[in-house]
Design an enzyme around this catalytic site. Structure first.
Site, mmCIF file in Angstrom:
data_model
loop_
_atom_site.group_PDB
_atom_site.id
_atom_site.type_symbol
_atom_site.label_atom_id
_atom_site.label_comp_id
_atom_site.label_asym_id
_atom_site.label_seq_id
_atom_site.Cartn_x
_atom_site.Cartn_y
_atom_site.Cartn_z
ATOM 1 N N ARG A 1 0.862 -1.180 0.000
ATOM 2 C CA ARG A 1 0.000 0.000 0.000
ATOM 3 C C ARG A 1 0.905 1.239 0.000
ATOM 4 N NH1 ARG A 1 -3.609 -2.734 -1.469
ATOM 5 N NH2 ARG A 1 -5.606 -3.105 -0.475
ATOM 6 N N GLU B 1 -3.503 7.712 -3.812
ATOM 7 C CA GLU B 1 -4.056 7.233 -5.083
ATOM 8 C C GLU B 1 -5.422 7.862 -5.324
ATOM 9 O OE1 GLU B 1 -4.036 2.965 -5.198
ATOM 10 O OE2 GLU B 1 -1.939 2.887 -4.618
ATOM 11 N N HIS C 1 -1.450 0.651 -9.594
ATOM 12 C CA HIS C 1 -2.148 -0.271 -8.682
ATOM 13 C C HIS C 1 -2.899 -1.340 -9.475
ATOM 14 C CE1 HIS C 1 -3.870 -0.668 -4.372
ATOM 15 N NE2 HIS C 1 -3.713 -1.845 -4.935
HETATM 16 O O1 LIG Z 1 -4.317 -4.054 -3.679
HETATM 17 C C1 LIG Z 1 -5.023 -4.962 -3.992
HETATM 18 C C2 LIG Z 1 -5.756 -5.757 -3.067
HETATM 19 O O2 LIG Z 1 -5.730 -5.471 -1.861
HETATM 20 O O3 LIG Z 1 -6.408 -6.693 -3.511
#
Ligand SMILES: O=CC(=O)O
Length: 306
Positions: free
Chosen positions: A225, A254, A272
């Site tokens: 993250r 983000e 992401h």
């Molecule tokens: O970042 C992606 C997820 O948490 O699935």
């Protein structure tokens, strides 16, 4: 189950939207002027909320849906779901573990390969010879030795990389070298990969000290993250040459990406997309649906967090 009200918090891939719409009475929050307007009109119909990494579920949402019986996130991470409130109200929460592990681990290796071998900005054939460091054999440190951390370790092992890790507890069965301290792990690593869950304790786990310990030849990979990394410090470290490079799939705010990161040469960025393959998105959607159906039928949930 057509009458069961299911609320999606934001647009997701078409497969999950179609599958939810086929089975349930689907509400798309972004089609309403505000959450308040939605809740006034349909709040009592909602039995389930489907969230994602983009838009989670906060306490106000939970409090405004009196018949809510499950929150299911279309993601493995659940840092944007108010678990405290869900616990307080006895509302179970599910996520999508396992099905996306391979993709995220693949991306971590792809980012590392891309940085080391400068695949993404490889020199033109007729430009001056440009040598790059190799990935094979580099010391890889992994923060977080859960499912994804382990899958990254297995892949890096195939490149002949010695593996070390830091996590909340020792995973003796992994056979990898454990560090109780991230600073020491970074100092002994040439590639540092962030693969842990985002919690209060792991926010900014990669700070200036960790970046300096990784050093001017070190590479940071973040597929966890954005807030795991102190981004202004990352920009300084990369700009000042205190850190060798960074491969980032996630960002502190983000979907925004810091302008400076976009300009740096020693950086590879992806938006992401760690689990964004056709097969995985379908498997994640199927898991969300299976959890909702289990909840509506009063059966055990497949992947409960709480
Ligand atoms: O970042 C992606 C997820 O948490 O699935």
């Amino acid at each position: 189950m057509e009458s069961m009200g299911v609320l999606m918090t934001c647009p997701m891939h078409s497969y999950i939207q179609e599958q939810l719409a086929k089975r349930f009475n689907l509400f798309k929050l972004w089609h309403f002027p505000s959450f308040v307007a939605f809740a006034q009109a349909h709040g009592t119909s909602v039995r389930a909320v489907v969230a994602s990494v983009k838009v989670g579920v906060d306490a106000t949402t939970i409090d405004s849906l009196p018949n809510l019986q499950i929150v299911s996130t279309y993601s493995v991470g659940y840092d944007n779901i108010d678990l405290r409130k869900c616990r307080e109200k006895g509302i179970p929460v599910t996520n999508t573990p396992d099905v996306l592990t391979d993709d995220v681990a693949d991306l971590a290796i792809a980012l590392a390969l891309s940085l080391f071998c400068t695949i993404s900005h490889s020199p033109r054939r007729n430009s001056a010879p440009h040598l790059t460091p190799k990935l094979s054999g580099k010391a890889v440190g992994i923060i977080g030795m859960g499912r994804i951390g382990l899958a990254i370790a297995k892949r890096a092992e195939a490149f002949g990389c010695p593996i070390s890790y830091h996590s909340r507890s020792v995973k003796a069965e992994s056979g990898y070298r454990y560090y109780s301290n991230v600073l020491d792990l970074a100092a002994d690593s040439e590639v540092l990969v962030v693969a842990c869950t985002l919690t209060h304790e792991t926010r900014h786990i990669v700070n200036r000290g960790v970046m300096d310990a990784l050093g001017p030849k070190g590479i940071l990979i973040n597929i966890g993250r954005g807030p795991h990394v102190d981004e202004p410090e990352l920009v300084s470290a990369l700009t000042e040459g205190r850190l060798g490079g960074a491969g980032l799939d996630v960002f502190e705010k983000e979907p925004e990406v810091r302008e400076e990161l976009l300009r740096l040469e020693n950086v590879v960025l992806t938006p992401h997309v760690g689990s964004d393959t056709v097969e995985t998105c379908m498997a994640m959607a199927d898991l969300v649906i299976a959890n909702l159906e289990a909840s509506f039928l009063g059966k055990p949930l497949l992947t409960p967090i709480i």
